[in-house]
Design an enzyme around this catalytic site. Structure first.
Site, PDB file in Angstrom:
ATOM      1  CG  HIS A 150     -47.118 -32.806 -13.849  1.00 32.69           C
ATOM      2  ND1 HIS A 150     -47.412 -33.218 -12.576  1.00 32.69           N
ATOM      3  CD2 HIS A 150     -45.620 -32.689 -14.249  1.00 32.69           C
ATOM      4  CE1 HIS A 150     -45.968 -32.046 -11.721  1.00 32.69           C
ATOM      5  NE2 HIS A 150     -45.394 -31.673 -12.859  1.00 32.69           N
ATOM      6  CG  HIS A 199     -48.153 -40.227 -12.257  1.00 30.73           C
ATOM      7  ND1 HIS A 199     -49.222 -40.176 -11.614  1.00 30.73           N
ATOM      8  CD2 HIS A 199     -47.565 -38.991 -12.804  1.00 30.73           C
ATOM      9  CE1 HIS A 199     -49.004 -39.419 -11.544  1.00 30.73           C
ATOM     10  NE2 HIS A 199     -48.366 -38.106 -11.080  1.00 30.73           N
TER      11      HIS A 199
END
Length: 235
Positions: A150, A199
């Protein structure tokens, strides 16, 4: 004579810009490799854990800080860096450039994002880092953790689009605005990935490095194409 001198100064300016961008590209690649090396040796783990837990309620890692509305907002923000949204942005931008006969811009936009997506998959498979396990994931994930796809693809897409728009825009304020919006989007998306627990911060930093590198690559290609090819119609 004046026209010749003006052309030489313009060419010198293009060459200087090209060299500066090339230096920036090299710095970003070095930054990514450094983060990747530190991560592989486990040197980023303490920093990653401290930052990720800093976004959690003390003593309750399953609960992110802030109200529920903010958590929902972060899910909306993170979607702006997802495959579907970025693909739509790329398609719309490419078609818009093509409709205005900006063929070089359309080609650079589409080609850069395709290469960025391919490199994202390659790097994830190469590093094969597990996702964070300190807190529950607040959105679904399906691939490796390093680098953040992302963060990487949002940086590549929005910064490349900003560079292409700025190349066509004549007003300095407008150029600054498109880059500011691109940077804001990329920062917000990267933050959302850590906030949602999917993440590590080093994943996001590495993703930003590669994504920004692809955007600079796109800018370099546009400069080279502009020097070699005749001006587009209407420019």
């Amino acid at each position: 004579m004046k026209r010749l001198l003006s052309g030489e100064r313009m060419l010198a300016g293009v060459e200087l810009r090209f060299l500066l961008l090339l230096g920036g590209l090299a710095a970003l690649v070095w930054g990514f490799l450094s983060i990747g090396g530190e991560m592989a040796e486990g040197d980023t783990l303490a920093f990653d854990q401290r930052l990720l837990l800093g976004l959690r309620v003390p003593g309750n890692p399953a609960e992110p800080i802030g109200p529920r509305a903010f958590e929902e907002a972060m899910r909306d923000v993170t979607a702006l860096g997802g495959f579907t949204v970025l693909t739509l942005v790329t398609l719309v931008a490419t078609l818009a450039f093509a409709m205005h006969r900006r063929w070089r811009h359309a080609g650079v936009m589409a080609g850069t994002i395709l290469l960025a997506q391919a490199s994202s998959r390659l790097l994830k498979n190469l590093y094969d880092r597990p996702r964070p396990d300190l807190a529950p994931h607040l959105v679904e994930v399906y691939s490796g953790s390093f680098p953040s796809g992302h963060a990487m693809l949002s940086a590549a897409t929005y910064l490349t689009l900003a560079a292409l728009i700025a190349h066509l825009e004549v007003k300095r304020r407008a150029k600054v605005l498109v880059f500011a919006l691109a940077l804001l989007l990329m920062a917000a998306i990267g933050f959302s990935r850590v906030y949602l627990g999917v993440h590590w911060p080093s994943d996001v930093a590495a993703g930003w490095c590669v994504g920004a590198a692809w955007a600079i690559f796109a800018w370099l290609m546009l400069i080279r194409l502009r020097v070699r090819a005749p001006p587009s119609p209407g420019r």
